[in-house]
Design an enzyme around this catalytic site. Structure first.
Site, short mmCIF file in Angstrom:
data_model
loop_
_atom_site.label_atom_id
_atom_site.label_comp_id
_atom_site.label_asym_id
_atom_site.label_seq_id
_atom_site.Cartn_x
_atom_site.Cartn_y
_atom_site.Cartn_z
CD GLU A 91 -2.13 2.04 1.64
OE1 GLU A 91 -1.66 2.67 0.51
OE2 GLU A 91 -1.84 2.59 2.84
CB CYS A 129 -1.22 6.70 1.55
SG CYS A 129 -2.45 5.76 2.58
#
Length: 361
Positions: A91, A129
């Site tokens: 990720e 993120c």
């Protein structure tokens, strides 16, 4: 980010070695002290440390590696995993754009700006993120957008955001200097239309808005991961699709529009980990949706049942009986007997018997 994958791994019956980020010192310490109080230490272990510990862990052979972080470190993790053919879930984030179509309703503009600011500054002050990395908007709408952003930032954080207790500081000195360097680029500094205050002693950077910084500047080629929001103007909002496709695939695309045709164009014309219309960040809170990237923004998915699947292997298991099988005899029988023989090869003897007796279809 540590506990969500851990839950999926435990649910799928795995033992786990959890290595929290050394950058979030207090969080890592909390996990190391708290998890052993509630979980079996023989099955779930927490280890802390810096790069040296990570390197030692990556030398071991694991059944699965799950990593959250930057694409640069993600490539190191993947290279180490490849030596043992270990599957990975990465990720990695990236530059998540917000497409802002021209909105005529003042209420729609107000709601949109609140959600963009929430998706940029409210969530760890840009250090997340899936945060909004930059905005794409038509030139004719840019001035209205900037004024609305300024007004809402002041409403959220006051005239002096440095005194606000509702806005995060930069996580450490290294990342403060990294962000300061981005803003000190002369061409980027000239693009500042709001904010820009830096306080190194308190690791504080004011919410900052840029208008049309150079597209080849580092601030537009690397994930910002901080409270700096570039606005890129276009002649036509449809150009946003081509703009996004000219860059690495993002973890998320946020699009604010009421145009159903444009929505379909974004869906079919772009590639991203997730696509959200008229809001920001909410996709990661919905555990019935998979969360993950594509291309440079990540590999694999998790959240909810998808976390269980990520840490599972679906093993195919098949079993047959030992009932008598019919074998061919030569010379071949007549056509009717040959058809019967072909059926015998398609079914075991018991199923064939049921079929002939009319008890099974």
């Amino acid at each position: 980010l540590a506990l969500e994958p851990l839950i999926g791994a435990i649910a799928a019956g795995n033992t786990v070695m959890l290595k929290p980020s050394e950058l979030a010192v207090e969080c890592a310490s909390f996990l190391a002290e708290t998890i052993p109080l509630y979980l079996d230490c023989k099955a779930i272990k927490v280890t802390n440390g810096g790069v040296d510990v990570c390197e030692q862990l990556l030398q071991q052979k694991w059944n699965k590696i799950f990593f959250t972080g930057s694409p640069r470190v993600g490539s190191i993790v993947m290279s180490a995993a490849a030596k043992h053919l270990t599957p990975v879930t990465l990720e990695l984030g990236g530059k998540c754009p917000a497409i802002l179509d021209t909105l005529s309703s003042p209420l729609d503009i107000k709601v949109t700006v609140k959600r963009i600011i929430g998706g940029k500054f409210a969530s760890c002050n840009g250090q997340v993120c899936v945060g909004v990395d930059y905005i794409l908007v038509e030139k004719k709408f840019a001035a209205t957008l900037i004024e609305s952003l300024k007004t809402t930032i002041k409403k959220f954080y006051g005239e002096n955001p440095k005194d606000s207790k509702s806005i995060s500081r930069i996580i450490n000195e290294y990342h403060f200097e990294r962000l300061r360097k981005l803003l000190k680029d002369p061409l980027v500094a000239d693009a500042i239309v709001h904010g820009g205050l830096l306080d190194k002693e308190n690791l504080f950077i004011e919410p900052t808005i840029l208008l049309d910084p150079p597209l080849d500047a580092e601030i537009m080629t690397e994930e910002i991961f901080g409270p700096i929001l570039p606005i890129i103007t276009l002649n036509n909002i449809q150009e946003s699709i081509e703009f996004i496709n000219s860059r690495p695939k993002p973890l998320a695309i946020y699009a604010f529009t009421k145009d159903e045709t444009f929505k379909k164009q974004i869906v079919s014309g772009t590639s991203s980990g997730s696509l959200i219309f008229n809001d920001t960040l909410v996709q990661q809170l919905c555990d019935v949706l998979p969360f993950g990237g594509v291309g440079q923004s990540g590999i694999g998915r998790y959240h909810g049942h998808y976390s269980f699947e990520t840490f599972s292997h679906e093993k195919a298991i098949m079993q047959r009986s030992f009932f008598l099988e019919l074998e061919p005899r030569y010379p071949p029988w007549n056509d009717f007997k040959m058809k019967f023989l072909r059926l015998a090869y398609d079914f075991d003897y018991f199923n064939l018997l049921l079929l002939l007796l009319g008890l099974k279809r």
